[in-house]
Motif scaffolding. Sequence first.
Motif, PDB file in Angstrom:
ATOM      1  N   MET A  23       0.824  -1.202   0.000  1.00 31.55           N
ATOM      2  CA  MET A  23       0.000   0.000   0.000  1.00 31.55           C
ATOM      3  C   MET A  23       0.862   1.258   0.000  1.00 31.55           C
ATOM      4  SD  MET A  23      -3.256  -0.795   2.450  1.00 31.55           S
ATOM      5  CE  MET A  23      -2.253  -1.234   3.864  1.00 31.55           C
ATOM      6  N   SER A  24       2.037   1.167   0.566  1.00 35.20           N
ATOM      7  CA  SER A  24       2.879   2.359   0.635  1.00 35.20           C
ATOM      8  C   SER A  24       3.571   2.659  -0.681  1.00 35.20           C
ATOM      9  CB  SER A  24       3.937   2.170   1.728  1.00 35.20           C
ATOM     10  OG  SER A  24       4.778   1.074   1.422  1.00 35.20           O
ATOM     11  N   VAL A  25       3.645   1.653  -1.585  1.00 34.91           N
ATOM     12  CA  VAL A  25       4.298   1.853  -2.870  1.00 34.91           C
ATOM     13  C   VAL A  25       3.287   2.414  -3.854  1.00 34.91           C
ATOM     14  CG1 VAL A  25       5.549   0.698  -4.726  1.00 34.91           C
ATOM     15  CG2 VAL A  25       5.856  -0.051  -2.362  1.00 34.91           C
ATOM     16  N   MET A  26       3.735   3.308  -4.736  1.00 33.87           N
ATOM     17  CA  MET A  26       2.855   3.879  -5.730  1.00 33.87           C
ATOM     18  C   MET A  26       2.388   2.794  -6.678  1.00 33.87           C
ATOM     19  SD  MET A  26       1.278   6.454  -6.895  1.00 33.87           S
ATOM     20  CE  MET A  26       2.051   7.818  -6.028  1.00 33.87           C
ATOM     21  N   SER A  27       1.076   2.645  -6.882  1.00 35.09           N
ATOM     22  CA  SER A  27       0.513   1.621  -7.740  1.00 35.09           C
ATOM     23  C   SER A  27       0.778   1.956  -9.197  1.00 35.09           C
ATOM     24  CB  SER A  27      -0.992   1.482  -7.495  1.00 35.09           C
ATOM     25  OG  SER A  27      -1.242   1.183  -6.138  1.00 35.09           O
ATOM     26  N   GLU A  28       0.763   0.888 -10.033  1.00 32.34           N
ATOM     27  CA  GLU A  28       1.087   1.060 -11.439  1.00 32.34           C
ATOM     28  C   GLU A  28      -0.113   1.509 -12.261  1.00 32.34           C
ATOM     29  OE1 GLU A  28       2.717  -2.599 -12.739  1.00 32.34           O
ATOM     30  OE2 GLU A  28       4.465  -2.490 -11.432  1.00 32.34           O
ATOM     31  N   THR A  29      -1.315   1.017 -11.951  1.00 34.55           N
ATOM     32  CA  THR A  29      -2.486   1.319 -12.751  1.00 34.55           C
ATOM     33  C   THR A  29      -3.521   2.063 -11.916  1.00 34.55           C
ATOM     34  OG1 THR A  29      -3.538  -0.776 -12.206  1.00 34.55           O
ATOM     35  CG2 THR A  29      -2.085  -0.750 -14.120  1.00 34.55           C
ATOM     36  N   ALA A  30      -4.541   2.564 -12.627  1.00 27.55           N
ATOM     37  CA  ALA A  30      -5.625   3.258 -11.933  1.00 27.55           C
ATOM     38  C   ALA A  30      -6.415   2.301 -11.046  1.00 27.55           C
ATOM     39  CB  ALA A  30      -6.555   3.915 -12.956  1.00 27.55           C
ATOM     40  N   ALA A  31      -6.574   1.044 -11.492  1.00 23.56           N
ATOM     41  CA  ALA A  31      -7.286   0.066 -10.660  1.00 23.56           C
ATOM     42  C   ALA A  31      -6.538  -0.191  -9.365  1.00 23.56           C
ATOM     43  CB  ALA A  31      -7.471  -1.242 -11.442  1.00 23.56           C
ATOM     44  N   ASP A  32      -5.200  -0.264  -9.425  1.00 21.93           N
ATOM     45  CA  ASP A  32      -4.413  -0.452  -8.212  1.00 21.93           C
ATOM     46  C   ASP A  32      -4.606   0.701  -7.237  1.00 21.93           C
ATOM     47  OD1 ASP A  32      -3.502  -2.752  -9.317  1.00 21.93           O
ATOM     48  OD2 ASP A  32      -1.591  -1.921 -10.002  1.00 21.93           O
ATOM     49  N   ARG A  33      -4.645   1.897  -7.768  1.00 21.90           N
ATOM     50  CA  ARG A  33      -4.811   3.064  -6.891  1.00 21.90           C
ATOM     51  C   ARG A  33      -6.197   3.090  -6.254  1.00 21.90           C
ATOM     52  NH1 ARG A  33      -1.748   5.512 -11.123  1.00 21.90           N
ATOM     53  NH2 ARG A  33      -3.658   6.181 -12.170  1.00 21.90           N
ATOM     54  N   ARG A  34      -7.221   2.675  -7.012  1.00 21.79           N
ATOM     55  CA  ARG A  34      -8.571   2.659  -6.453  1.00 21.79           C
ATOM     56  C   ARG A  34      -8.694   1.618  -5.341  1.00 21.79           C
ATOM     57  NH1 ARG A  34     -10.208   2.840 -11.915  1.00 21.79           N
ATOM     58  NH2 ARG A  34     -10.747   0.624 -11.777  1.00 21.79           N
ATOM     59  N   VAL A  35      -8.136   0.416  -5.586  1.00 19.44           N
ATOM     60  CA  VAL A  35      -8.223  -0.637  -4.575  1.00 19.44           C
ATOM     61  C   VAL A  35      -7.416  -0.263  -3.338  1.00 19.44           C
ATOM     62  CG1 VAL A  35      -7.721  -3.056  -4.074  1.00 19.44           C
ATOM     63  CG2 VAL A  35      -8.641  -2.413  -6.295  1.00 19.44           C
ATOM     64  N   ALA A  36      -6.212   0.303  -3.541  1.00 16.70           N
ATOM     65  CA  ALA A  36      -5.377   0.681  -2.410  1.00 16.70           C
ATOM     66  C   ALA A  36      -6.014   1.808  -1.596  1.00 16.70           C
ATOM     67  CB  ALA A  36      -3.997   1.114  -2.906  1.00 16.70           C
ATOM     68  N   ALA A  37      -6.758   2.690  -2.262  1.00 20.98           N
ATOM     69  CA  ALA A  37      -7.398   3.790  -1.544  1.00 20.98           C
ATOM     70  C   ALA A  37      -8.514   3.306  -0.632  1.00 20.98           C
ATOM     71  CB  ALA A  37      -7.956   4.807  -2.537  1.00 20.98           C
ATOM     72  N   LEU A  38      -9.108   2.149  -0.976  1.00 18.77           N
ATOM     73  CA  LEU A  38     -10.190   1.612  -0.155  1.00 18.77           C
ATOM     74  C   LEU A  38      -9.694   0.918   1.106  1.00 18.77           C
ATOM     75  CD1 LEU A  38     -12.454   0.160  -2.975  1.00 18.77           C
ATOM     76  CD2 LEU A  38     -12.940   2.159  -1.580  1.00 18.77           C
ATOM     77  N   VAL A  39      -8.412   0.509   1.118  1.00 20.85           N
ATOM     78  CA  VAL A  39      -7.861  -0.202   2.276  1.00 20.85           C
ATOM     79  C   VAL A  39      -7.335   0.824   3.270  1.00 20.85           C
ATOM     80  CG1 VAL A  39      -6.357  -2.081   3.021  1.00 20.85           C
ATOM     81  CG2 VAL A  39      -7.216  -2.037   0.694  1.00 20.85           C
ATOM     82  N   GLN A  40      -8.227   1.543   3.897  1.00 14.08           N
ATOM     83  CA  GLN A  40      -7.860   2.561   4.864  1.00 14.08           C
ATOM     84  C   GLN A  40      -8.790   2.452   6.068  1.00 14.08           C
ATOM     85  OE1 GLN A  40      -5.210   4.265   4.519  1.00 14.08           O
ATOM     86  NE2 GLN A  40      -4.760   3.824   2.364  1.00 14.08           N
ATOM     87  N   PRO A  41      -8.296   2.726   7.271  1.00 12.69           N
ATOM     88  CA  PRO A  41      -9.150   2.595   8.464  1.00 12.69           C
ATOM     89  C   PRO A  41     -10.325   3.553   8.474  1.00 12.69           C
ATOM     90  CG  PRO A  41      -6.821   2.677   9.051  1.00 12.69           C
ATOM     91  CD  PRO A  41      -6.910   3.046   7.597  1.00 12.69           C
ATOM     92  N   TYR A  42     -10.187   4.720   7.836  1.00 14.53           N
ATOM     93  CA  TYR A  42     -11.246   5.714   7.930  1.00 14.53           C
ATOM     94  C   TYR A  42     -12.334   5.518   6.888  1.00 14.53           C
ATOM     95  CZ  TYR A  42      -8.534   7.812   4.142  1.00 14.53           C
ATOM     96  OH  TYR A  42      -7.844   8.016   2.978  1.00 14.53           O
ATOM     97  N   LYS A  43     -12.179   4.546   6.000  1.00 11.30           N
ATOM     98  CA  LYS A  43     -13.201   4.320   4.998  1.00 11.30           C
ATOM     99  C   LYS A  43     -14.412   3.623   5.617  1.00 11.30           C
ATOM    100  CE  LYS A  43     -11.306   6.039   1.299  1.00 11.30           C
ATOM    101  NZ  LYS A  43     -11.928   7.120   0.534  1.00 11.30           N
ATOM    102  N   ALA A  44     -15.596   3.914   5.087  1.00  7.35           N
ATOM    103  CA  ALA A  44     -16.813   3.272   5.588  1.00  7.35           C
ATOM    104  C   ALA A  44     -16.801   1.798   5.198  1.00  7.35           C
ATOM    105  CB  ALA A  44     -18.039   3.967   4.998  1.00  7.35           C
ATOM    106  N   TYR A  45     -17.197   0.951   6.129  1.00 11.01           N
ATOM    107  CA  TYR A  45     -17.171  -0.484   5.918  1.00 11.01           C
ATOM    108  C   TYR A  45     -18.555  -0.972   5.475  1.00 11.01           C
ATOM    109  CZ  TYR A  45     -12.799  -0.263   8.492  1.00 11.01           C
ATOM    110  OH  TYR A  45     -11.529   0.046   8.898  1.00 11.01           O
ATOM    111  N   GLY A  46     -18.581  -1.689   4.344  1.00  8.76           N
ATOM    112  CA  GLY A  46     -19.819  -2.274   3.869  1.00  8.76           C
ATOM    113  C   GLY A  46     -20.894  -1.276   3.495  1.00  8.76           C
ATOM    114  N   LYS A  47     -20.533  -0.094   3.011  1.00  7.68           N
ATOM    115  CA  LYS A  47     -21.497   0.954   2.693  1.00  7.68           C
ATOM    116  C   LYS A  47     -21.667   1.102   1.186  1.00  7.68           C
ATOM    117  CE  LYS A  47     -22.160   2.138   6.975  1.00  7.68           C
ATOM    118  NZ  LYS A  47     -23.456   1.911   7.646  1.00  7.68           N
TER     119      LYS A  47
END
Length: 254
Positions: A47-71
């Motif tokens: 997660m700390s490494v810059m992702s290669e594609t836009a899909a990688d960045r979207r998925v990595a952005a969702l793996v955060q503690p402050y994101k809403a779970y199951g919403k």
Amino acid sequence: MMMVMMTPLYNTQHHLTSKLTTALSRSYIRCFSQVALRTNDDVEGNMSVMSETAADRRVAALVQPYKAYGKVKPRIASQRLSKMRVVEGKEKSVRGSPWKLNLVCKFVAGLPVPEALRQLSFCKKQKAPLVYNVIRRTANLADIRHGLQPSQLEVAECYATSAATLKRIQFHARGRHGKKYHRFSHLNLKLREIDFELKVAQAPNLNLKKKWFALYHAAKQDAEEAKTERDEIKKLEQELKQVEEKKRMEGNKK
């Protein structure tokens, strides 16, 4: 003089055939290898490494503690799932009642294909090897049709229905008799491409988000390796075809 020219050609053909067989075997073995889950440290490092594609960045952005779970709204989830590629598999006229077969089907429904195969390999139910073979066969069909690897698939549906029932006579004591039924079942299976972005967004806690994030990277790596192997096999087939064509032309010159 002709034998001197032909010998390297036959050696080249044998070498290319051996390489093609080895590549095909390696591709089949890797296709059904078990996908190992990465540790949390590896996931956090990814997660700390810059992702290669836009899909990688979207998925990595969702793996955060402050994101809403199951919403995620059900309408949006159903729209995304309807766009995923699906492969169906069937096994007809299986000896046994559908109730017993459904016990194994419910066991693997909703699991990723590698996890389902791993669980079935340890299941002691009588129909577990049958369901294992159907899932593996359908996953192979998905690879042939769409180029999808087992780590990119999940068991979307797995259920059993009733087939034709054979009725026989059940003999009892004192000259009495009754009915005896030999039941058969149909196994229905549907494998669907995993929407990892949706899985991460719907995860109820951070640990499950990290798990799906690790599975996403493992599936991406498997897809890249499969693409490389397909390109290698295609190149070897073209070279072998050229060698055979050259050998045929030299045979016509005789």
